[in-house]
Design an enzyme around this catalytic site. Sequence first.
Site, PDB file in Angstrom:
ATOM      1  N   CYS A 113       9.064 -26.803 -20.016  1.00 38.64           N
ATOM      2  CA  CYS A 113       8.719 -25.430 -20.413  1.00 38.64           C
ATOM      3  C   CYS A 113       9.887 -24.494 -20.052  1.00 38.64           C
ATOM      4  O   CYS A 113      10.218 -24.347 -18.868  1.00 38.64           O
ATOM      5  CB  CYS A 113       7.432 -25.032 -19.695  1.00 38.64           C
ATOM      6  SG  CYS A 113       6.872 -23.374 -20.096  1.00 38.64           S
ATOM      7  N   CYS A 165       0.739 -23.395 -16.925  1.00 33.88           N
ATOM      8  CA  CYS A 165       1.253 -24.385 -17.870  1.00 33.88           C
ATOM      9  C   CYS A 165       1.734 -25.583 -17.062  1.00 33.88           C
ATOM     10  O   CYS A 165       2.615 -25.450 -16.217  1.00 33.88           O
ATOM     11  CB  CYS A 165       2.400 -23.773 -18.677  1.00 33.88           C
ATOM     12  SG  CYS A 165       3.350 -25.025 -19.558  1.00 33.88           S
ATOM     13  N   CYS A 224       5.781 -23.058 -24.698  1.00 27.07           N
ATOM     14  CA  CYS A 224       6.030 -24.460 -25.070  1.00 27.07           C
ATOM     15  C   CYS A 224       4.827 -25.121 -25.745  1.00 27.07           C
ATOM     16  O   CYS A 224       4.896 -26.286 -26.121  1.00 27.07           O
ATOM     17  CB  CYS A 224       6.456 -25.263 -23.843  1.00 27.07           C
ATOM     18  SG  CYS A 224       5.122 -25.523 -22.666  1.00 27.07           S
ATOM     19  N   CYS A 275       0.287 -22.698 -23.844  1.00 27.20           N
ATOM     20  CA  CYS A 275       1.423 -21.963 -23.291  1.00 27.20           C
ATOM     21  C   CYS A 275       2.166 -21.227 -24.419  1.00 27.20           C
ATOM     22  O   CYS A 275       2.529 -21.852 -25.418  1.00 27.20           O
ATOM     23  CB  CYS A 275       2.357 -22.929 -22.570  1.00 27.20           C
ATOM     24  SG  CYS A 275       3.838 -22.121 -21.963  1.00 27.20           S
ATOM     25  N   ASP A 286      -5.495   4.089   4.861  1.00 20.43           N
ATOM     26  CA  ASP A 286      -6.212   3.129   4.040  1.00 20.43           C
ATOM     27  C   ASP A 286      -5.967   1.704   4.530  1.00 20.43           C
ATOM     28  O   ASP A 286      -5.072   1.011   4.069  1.00 20.43           O
ATOM     29  CB  ASP A 286      -5.767   3.286   2.585  1.00 20.43           C
ATOM     30  CG  ASP A 286      -6.784   2.711   1.635  1.00 20.43           C
ATOM     31  OD1 ASP A 286      -7.872   2.312   2.099  1.00 20.43           O
ATOM     32  OD2 ASP A 286      -6.494   2.651   0.433  1.00 20.43           O
ATOM     33  N   GLU A 309      -7.068  14.942   9.872  1.00 20.95           N
ATOM     34  CA  GLU A 309      -6.268  13.734  10.106  1.00 20.95           C
ATOM     35  C   GLU A 309      -6.058  13.041   8.770  1.00 20.95           C
ATOM     36  O   GLU A 309      -6.844  13.238   7.846  1.00 20.95           O
ATOM     37  CB  GLU A 309      -7.040  12.768  11.027  1.00 20.95           C
ATOM     38  CG  GLU A 309      -7.347  13.335  12.378  1.00 20.95           C
ATOM     39  CD  GLU A 309      -8.452  12.543  13.098  1.00 20.95           C
ATOM     40  OE1 GLU A 309      -8.681  11.375  12.752  1.00 20.95           O
ATOM     41  OE2 GLU A 309      -9.082  13.125  13.992  1.00 20.95           O
ATOM     42  N   LYS A 324      -6.487  10.073   6.265  1.00 22.85           N
ATOM     43  CA  LYS A 324      -7.408   8.947   6.130  1.00 22.85           C
ATOM     44  C   LYS A 324      -6.552   7.744   5.754  1.00 22.85           C
ATOM     45  O   LYS A 324      -6.147   7.576   4.604  1.00 22.85           O
ATOM     46  CB  LYS A 324      -8.454   9.228   5.046  1.00 22.85           C
ATOM     47  CG  LYS A 324      -9.513   8.157   4.968  1.00 22.85           C
ATOM     48  CD  LYS A 324     -10.639   8.601   4.064  1.00 22.85           C
ATOM     49  CE  LYS A 324     -11.816   7.652   4.079  1.00 22.85           C
ATOM     50  NZ  LYS A 324     -11.518   6.248   3.916  1.00 22.85           N
ATOM     51  N   TYR A 333      -3.537   2.711  14.125  1.00 27.38           N
ATOM     52  CA  TYR A 333      -3.600   4.091  14.605  1.00 27.38           C
ATOM     53  C   TYR A 333      -5.023   4.351  15.051  1.00 27.38           C
ATOM     54  O   TYR A 333      -5.959   4.024  14.315  1.00 27.38           O
ATOM     55  CB  TYR A 333      -3.231   5.078  13.487  1.00 27.38           C
ATOM     56  CG  TYR A 333      -1.790   4.938  13.062  1.00 27.38           C
ATOM     57  CD1 TYR A 333      -0.785   5.645  13.720  1.00 27.38           C
ATOM     58  CD2 TYR A 333      -1.437   4.066  12.036  1.00 27.38           C
ATOM     59  CE1 TYR A 333       0.546   5.492  13.351  1.00 27.38           C
ATOM     60  CE2 TYR A 333      -0.104   3.903  11.659  1.00 27.38           C
ATOM     61  CZ  TYR A 333       0.870   4.619  12.324  1.00 27.38           C
ATOM     62  OH  TYR A 333       2.183   4.455  11.962  1.00 27.38           O
ATOM     63  N   LYS A 352     -11.036  12.880  -0.538  1.00 25.10           N
ATOM     64  CA  LYS A 352     -10.208  11.779  -1.044  1.00 25.10           C
ATOM     65  C   LYS A 352      -9.273  12.257  -2.154  1.00 25.10           C
ATOM     66  O   LYS A 352      -9.648  13.059  -3.002  1.00 25.10           O
ATOM     67  CB  LYS A 352     -11.111  10.657  -1.565  1.00 25.10           C
ATOM     68  CG  LYS A 352     -11.968  10.088  -0.438  1.00 25.10           C
ATOM     69  CD  LYS A 352     -11.952   8.621  -0.245  1.00 25.10           C
ATOM     70  CE  LYS A 352     -12.346   7.673  -1.198  1.00 25.10           C
ATOM     71  NZ  LYS A 352     -12.804   6.394  -0.913  1.00 25.10           N
TER      72      LYS A 352
END
Length: 699
Positions: free
Chosen positions: A457, A451, A436, A433, A139, A135, A137, A250, A339
Amino acid sequence: MNKSREADRIRELKQAINQHNKYYYVLNAPQISDFEYDLLLRELIELEHQFPHLITADSPTQHIGSDLSVPGTSFQRVRHKTPMLSLSNTYDKQELLDFHNRILKAVAAPATADTTFATTATDGAPAAAIEYVCELKLDGTAICLSYQNGHLVRALTRGDGTYGDDVTANVLRIASIPTQLPPADTFALPYPAQFEIRGEIVMSFSRFRELNEIKEEQGEPPFANPRNAAAGTLKLLSAEEVERRRLDCYVYHLVTETDGIQTQWQALEAARQWGFPVSEQRKLCHNIQEVTEFLELWDKKRTDLPVATDGIVIKVNDFTLHKKLGMTAKSPRWATAYKFQAEQAVTRLLSVDFQVGRTGAITPVANLEPVFLSGTTVKRASLHNADQIALHDIRLGDTVFIEKGGEIIPKVVGVDLGLRPQGTHPFQYIQTCPECGTPLERDAGEAKHFCPNRWGCPPQIKGRISHFMSRKAMNILGGDALIEQLYSKDLATSPADLYDLTPHKLEVLENWGTKSTENLLASLAASKNVSFPRVLYALGIPYVGETTAKYLAEHFGSLRALQNASFEELKEAPEIGEKIALAICQFFSDSRNTEAIERFRQAGLSFEQTQSQAQKVSDLLEGKRFVISGTFTRSREEVKNLITAHGGKVLASVSGNTDYFLTGEKVGPSKMKKATELNVLIINENDFMSLIERPQTLF
Ligand code: IVH
């Protein structure tokens, strides 16, 4: 390794794994990839295998990671009738063969264990016939569903394997999970009067992307991948929000012994017939070669699936063998997971840029030596935030691992410390920033710096104009290049300036002809017909995304009413919590916003909900306030629409001025209690229908 070093390493691994379990299962925000996690766990398993006297009960090898919520907060903790186990896993085909050989040995099949993937065993006889079911797997996050006489009565998360969180109210909102099965005697193979079935709750890639777009619009951190989004959604306190996020499920494991079902293959088929969603991507394999073919097929094809998969689960088909094989403390011996490796690439970190978003949030972005990964050349990757850089101790010049997960933007997941050049220094995160120069701030509990210079800005200003013009907002033609020119030539420093543009003003633009001017002005004129909910969304009020804007527009009916609403009134509106209510109040208390709104009003934008948007059919419920709870034969959305279409209002919580408490099945107990205490008229769906069909019955 000498003895104390081993003990130290074991302690270190235990601590790290337990910490990562918490990030993964409880916070839904993993800090390392599954592969890195599995490497840590494997190292611990091997050390404990060599030194069994060092195994302690608290070792993560002895119990599964727990997703249980903090006791007493939100979900009731319930003991599982049968423990919910995990699966052993491997990334290696040879180890899969070891798994097969262990099974052959344990079931005392012919003593000729396979040593290769050749079709015959060593003595030339056909390989032993163990059937496996393969089947996907999926996630997502595991769920245990209990049915009584075909009725869904309880849904528990995996929790710590022994206890799970009761998330029934949320699971009732997942469309693919049947709440009532057809009568058992309608099936050739009836389901038992009481049974448990387990499966995986997932979020499709497309829903995941939509959800993250909304989160970003609302200035909230996006989910890292569909698994976290599914697990996080299942633990929400608003069942309505769970329904909106459209999770899928499922099923893959029928726990209860059932007459006539002796194999996993039969169990999946029966579950499908009873009405459960079962993944089509499964195969009954008659030997281990067919298993490896299935793995190879899906390793290539998994990216075509609408949901995330991280491997294949291989289960012995025959239930009598399950009993014979038994389990370890953590996982059954009759199943394992193979996996898939997340596709990774190795490259060098050249420099780091800092992007400033519309809301002022700062995102560090890695500039990389170009490298090929899963079909594209990657030059940039996300570094998320300052904590992530510090966690991995990522430094300029480092050789880094990058990975593409469920998400589109690749991310830096680690550093190859062995290749670190000499003389590097820990990364210094910026303090001001980059656009600015304003000192950055970071709110408590927030991962990102931001910021605060909202009005000065440049990327924040341009971002607001871009948001205002975007397709789902005012749908005004023109991309980033136009916005850049409008801003740099001082033609638009706020969205309201757009409506003052004239052919004469636009003459200064470069690469811009009369046709472009005509198109832009026509598009601006057309935007005046954009509906009120979209205008509201376009204003860019923090946390007010498309959906919230629709609710607000419907509830308040006009921008004036919304502007005049108090904090308390805002909180009463459906789906509006304290955080959004506060953001709305703050937005309207800033004169720069209200001035812009006046200019929009003069330009003629729609600031009122029109009749057709609400699809009003009568005034029967004019001024009546409803609170609804539970599930109905109609969808909740339909019920709400009926109320508003007849002039009523839907509020989130029961209060003294609620007129009707409309109840379906599985009513929220606290709301019911309050409605009774406050003497609110309690009606059911039938009462409600007669109210709008034959109004005299209740008035
Ligand atoms: S069987 C005892 N089948 O993987 C049976 N699990 O790492 C254990 N999962 O907790 C589960 N797809 O959440 C099984 N087809 C599948 C699965 C599956 C995903 C998840 C499940 C489980 C975890 C184990």
